[in-house]
Design a protein around this motif. Structure first.
Motif, short mmCIF file in Angstrom:
data_model
loop_
_atom_site.label_atom_id
_atom_site.label_comp_id
_atom_site.label_asym_id
_atom_site.label_seq_id
_atom_site.Cartn_x
_atom_site.Cartn_y
_atom_site.Cartn_z
N LYS A 1 5.47 -30.96 8.94
CA LYS A 1 5.41 -30.43 10.29
C LYS A 1 6.45 -29.34 10.51
O LYS A 1 6.15 -28.31 11.13
CB LYS A 1 5.62 -31.57 11.30
CG LYS A 1 5.55 -31.12 12.76
CD LYS A 1 4.19 -30.55 13.12
CE LYS A 1 4.10 -30.25 14.61
NZ LYS A 1 2.78 -29.68 14.99
N ILE B 1 5.56 -25.41 11.60
CA ILE B 1 6.13 -24.73 12.76
C ILE B 1 6.80 -23.42 12.33
O ILE B 1 6.64 -22.37 12.98
CB ILE B 1 7.14 -25.64 13.48
CG1 ILE B 1 6.41 -26.81 14.17
CG2 ILE B 1 7.96 -24.85 14.51
CD1 ILE B 1 7.33 -27.84 14.77
N LEU C 1 7.30 -22.71 18.40
CA LEU C 1 7.49 -24.10 18.80
C LEU C 1 6.90 -24.27 20.19
O LEU C 1 7.24 -23.52 21.11
CB LEU C 1 8.98 -24.47 18.81
CG LEU C 1 9.33 -25.87 19.31
CD1 LEU C 1 8.78 -26.93 18.36
CD2 LEU C 1 10.85 -26.02 19.47
N ASP D 1 4.02 -29.63 20.40
CA ASP D 1 4.76 -30.25 19.30
C ASP D 1 5.68 -31.35 19.81
O ASP D 1 5.89 -32.35 19.12
CB ASP D 1 5.59 -29.19 18.56
CG ASP D 1 4.73 -28.08 17.98
OD1 ASP D 1 3.72 -28.40 17.33
OD2 ASP D 1 5.05 -26.89 18.19
#
Length: 355
Positions: free
Chosen positions: A71, A75, A81, A164
């Motif tokens: 992850k 990103i 983000l 996120d």
């Protein structure tokens, strides 16, 4: 014949000139309630679970010494983000009416996480996307298996963008972990519930004194659950129990209070202090029971519980730990809540994962 015709014309003219019928005074317009308004909602299902978060000292690390994984790499490759926040919680996260920017304690935390994730990031960089979410549906925006299943079951439902992280004064509970398939960071805030009432409401020191009155909280929150539990307890005794009211966004409770449609708001005392600033004609009461822990809790950052996103929880914990250790979390807290009396502010949680 002519006389009859004249009389008919006169009668017609009189009818045209007669005043229009007046509306009856007893026909008051029904109050307009916000979407998602629910009176006497049902309580979430309580259960126990393991709320242990992920240790940032374990697992793979990147060149910067911070946790890494699938992850975190995605990103950084996307170079963006996405964080879900509130825009109606003074001191926490609220839109500045002059600049249009979101500001507050939780925005400061989001900025710090973005600076650790994205190379060359500085405040105001558009690579940090702040998505404003209502209280009752904020956690459905996380990319989790449970949320994906809920979307498939209701394809006609309102489309909510994926985020996120959710940083929105989310209390750490088992029910949310189970319902939304999420996990939590370590706590970054200790919370204490309070009660906001209109000036002139006498003999009220806590929710138990509001028998027969409406108490408003955000839908699917621990505060709403506590009021439902209190209602059920009072229902077995003398007198009328309180009437819990739930709304999609906690800020809508203030509008309902101002219009006399509810009698009190029950939520985080720091949020209530912001509401009181908007309406000085209210009284803020501290409320918590130190014996049973009601009204006391901790807030954490909500992250997807999917296996390929667990590294992000470890990364967030590392950044929160850095903020706790270097004093920047405390400085942000003191600055953002400077107008809140000290008695309303609890000590920040410690870093449980010191290097």
């Amino acid at each position: 014949m002519k006389a009859a015709l004249v009389l008919a014309v006169i009668a017609a003219l009189a009818a045209c000139s007669a005043p229009a019928p007046q509306p009856r005074s007893d026909r008051a317009a029904p109050p307009v309630l916000p979407d998602g308004y629910t009176e006497s909602p049902q309580r979430s299902q309580p259960e126990t679970c393991d709320l242990t978060t992920r240790d940032p000292r374990e697992g793979p690390r990147g060149d910067d010494g911070r946790p890494t994984g699938d992850k975190v790499r995605r990103i950084r490759e996307k170079n963006e983000l996405v964080v879900g926040v509130s825009q109606t919680a003074p001191f926490f996260s609220k839109r500045d009416l002059v600049t249009g920017e979101l500001v507050g304690f939780e925005i400061d935390i989001a900025q710090r996480i973005a600076a650790a994730l994205l190379t060359g990031y500085t405040p105001g960089d558009p690579r940090l996307r702040l998505i404003t979410l209502p209280t009752g549906s904020r956690l459905t925006a996380l990319d989790t298996d449970a949320n994906d299943a809920a979307r498939r079951a209701d394809p006609a439902g309102k489309e909510i963008p994926h985020v996120d992280l959710v940083i929105a004064d989310v209390s750490i509970t088992c029910e949310r972990q189970r319902t939304y398939g999420l996990t939590y960071s370590m706590p970054y805030l200790s919370t204490n519930s309070g009660l906001l009432v209109r000036t002139g409401l006498k003999d009220v020191t806590g929710p138990a004194d509001l028998r027969g009155r409406k108490v408003c909280s955000g839908r699917r929150t621990t505060n709403s659950d506590e009021m439902i539990e209190l209602r059920d307890q009072q229902a077995t005794g003398p007198g009328e129990p309180i009437i819990p009211v739930a709304v999609a966004d906690t800020s809508e409770c203030l509008m309902l209070l101002q219009r006399g449609l509810v009698d009190a708001i029950y939520t985080d005392v720091l949020i209530l202090k912001g509401y009181q600033q908007q309406d000085p004609g209210t009284v803020l009461l501290d409320y918590h029971d130190s014996d049973d822990g009601k009204g006391l809790g901790k807030a954490g950052i909500a992250v997807s519980g999917k296996d390929d996103q667990i590294d992000l929880v470890r990364f967030v914990n590392r950044v929160l730990g850095e903020m706790m250790d270097d004093g920047s979390l405390q400085r942000a807290y003191d600055a953002r809540f400077a107008e809140v009396p000290a008695r309303h502010r609890l000590p920040l949680p410690p870093n449980i994962y010191r290097p």
